[in-house]
Design a protein around this motif. Sequence first.
Motif, PDB file in Angstrom:
ATOM      1  N   LEU A  17      -6.649   5.906  -8.275  1.00  0.00           N
ATOM      2  CA  LEU A  17      -6.669   6.113  -6.824  1.00  0.00           C
ATOM      3  C   LEU A  17      -7.369   7.419  -6.457  1.00  0.00           C
ATOM      4  O   LEU A  17      -8.144   7.467  -5.494  1.00  0.00           O
ATOM      5  CB  LEU A  17      -5.239   6.117  -6.277  1.00  0.00           C
ATOM      6  N   ALA A  51       0.988   3.889  -3.076  1.00  0.00           N
ATOM      7  CA  ALA A  51       0.626   5.273  -2.807  1.00  0.00           C
ATOM      8  C   ALA A  51       1.758   6.225  -3.190  1.00  0.00           C
ATOM      9  O   ALA A  51       1.520   7.267  -3.824  1.00  0.00           O
ATOM     10  CB  ALA A  51       0.263   5.447  -1.328  1.00  0.00           C
ATOM     11  N   ILE A  89       1.630   9.099  -6.112  1.00  0.00           N
ATOM     12  CA  ILE A  89       1.860  10.511  -5.802  1.00  0.00           C
ATOM     13  C   ILE A  89       3.046  11.068  -6.587  1.00  0.00           C
ATOM     14  O   ILE A  89       3.010  12.189  -7.100  1.00  0.00           O
ATOM     15  CB  ILE A  89       2.084  10.686  -4.289  1.00  0.00           C
ATOM     16  N   ARG A 148      -2.403   6.608 -10.510  1.00  0.00           N
ATOM     17  CA  ARG A 148      -2.644   7.880  -9.823  1.00  0.00           C
ATOM     18  C   ARG A 148      -4.080   8.342 -10.013  1.00  0.00           C
ATOM     19  O   ARG A 148      -4.755   8.738  -9.044  1.00  0.00           O
ATOM     20  CB  ARG A 148      -1.671   8.923 -10.375  1.00  0.00           C
ATOM     21  N   PHE A 175     -10.674   7.435  -4.230  1.00  0.00           N
ATOM     22  CA  PHE A 175     -10.662   8.115  -2.937  1.00  0.00           C
ATOM     23  C   PHE A 175     -11.719   9.219  -2.899  1.00  0.00           C
ATOM     24  O   PHE A 175     -12.450   9.361  -1.916  1.00  0.00           O
ATOM     25  CB  PHE A 175      -9.275   8.702  -2.677  1.00  0.00           C
ATOM     26  N   ALA A 231       0.830  -1.204   0.000  1.00  0.00           N
ATOM     27  CA  ALA A 231       0.000   0.000   0.000  1.00  0.00           C
ATOM     28  C   ALA A 231       0.865   1.255   0.000  1.00  0.00           C
ATOM     29  O   ALA A 231       0.579   2.222  -0.725  1.00  0.00           O
ATOM     30  CB  ALA A 231      -0.932  -0.004   1.209  1.00  0.00           C
ATOM     31  N   LEU A 249      -3.724  -3.443  -6.008  1.00  0.00           N
ATOM     32  CA  LEU A 249      -4.410  -2.374  -5.286  1.00  0.00           C
ATOM     33  C   LEU A 249      -5.596  -2.911  -4.499  1.00  0.00           C
ATOM     34  O   LEU A 249      -5.757  -2.608  -3.298  1.00  0.00           O
ATOM     35  CB  LEU A 249      -4.859  -1.306  -6.282  1.00  0.00           C
TER      36      LEU A 249
END
Length: 290
Positions: A91, A32, A36, A88, A95, A28, A268
Motif C-alpha cells: 500500500l 487500511a 497501519i 503495509r 500510494f 477498504a 485490495l
Amino acid sequence: MTTLADPIRHRRRAASTNIIQKVALLLAVVLAVAAILAPLIAPFDPLDQSLISRLRPPIGFDRYSPGHLAGTDELGRDVFSRGLYGLRLTLALAFGGAVIGLGIGGLLGLIAGLRPGWAEDGIMALVDMQIAIPFTLVALLVLALLGSSLTVLIFVLGIAGWEQYARIVRAEVRRLASQPFIEAARAAGGGTAYIARRHLLPNIVSPLVVQFTLALSNIVILESTLSFLGLGVQPPTPSLGSMVGLGRDYMPTAPWIVLVPAGLIVLLTFTVQILGDWLRDRADVRLRDR
C-alpha cells in the motif's frame, strides 16, 4: 416503451450497487487499519524463522502450530504476520507511486493545456509513446539496469500511468480556458500562474481524485507483478507480490503460503476499483442524476 417494472428494476439495481459500495468501503477501512497497525496486530515478527515450525497449516488443520493462524511458510515464518506487513509495504509503495504519477502527469498536463504549440506537442508525443509501449517491459528494463532498491522501485511505479493524468488535466484546462470566468480573470489582469492556481486547479480536482483511485489498483498489481518476478521488493522484506513469488513452488503442499497474499491482493484491488467507480459516478453529474 417504459413499463411499471422498469422503475422497480432500477431501484433494485441501485440498492444492490449501494450494498456493494458499502462492503467495499468497509473492506477498504479494514485493510487500511490493518496495514497501519500491522506492528500492533501481527502476532510475530515477519522475519523470525523457526525451521521446526516450517510449512505448518492454518488453524483447523492437522499439524497446526499454536498462534500461527494462517500457517507458516517454508522457513517457519508466520504467514499472517508477513501478510500484514506485506499489505503495509504494498500500500505504501502504491500510494507513493500514485502521488508521484499525479504530480508528474498533472504538471505536464497543465503545461500542455496552458502552452499550446511546441510545448503541448512535445508533451503529447511523450504521452503517445507511454501509451504505445507496454509499461511492464519498461519497468523490467529499468529495474534490471538500475537495481531493485525501494527508491528505484517507487520511481518506476511513479512513472506508471502519469500519461492518464496528463491527458485529463490537458483536456480539462483546454475546456475551462474558454469559460467566461477564466476570460474575466484574464481581463482583470490575472497572470497564468494565478489563474491556474486560483481557477483551474480547483475545478479539475474531482476527475483527478477519480483517476488517482483507479490508478492505485493498477499500481498495486504492477508492484505485485514485479515483486513476483523477483525485480521488486527483495527478500526477506515481505510484500504481497514477493510472498506469492516465493510461495509458488510450495503450492501443491502448502497452498496457504500463496493464497493469503493473493487473497489480500484481490481484496485490495476489488475495493479500490469499486470505490473508484463510485467516485466517478459521484463526480459525473450526468451519472449522478440518473
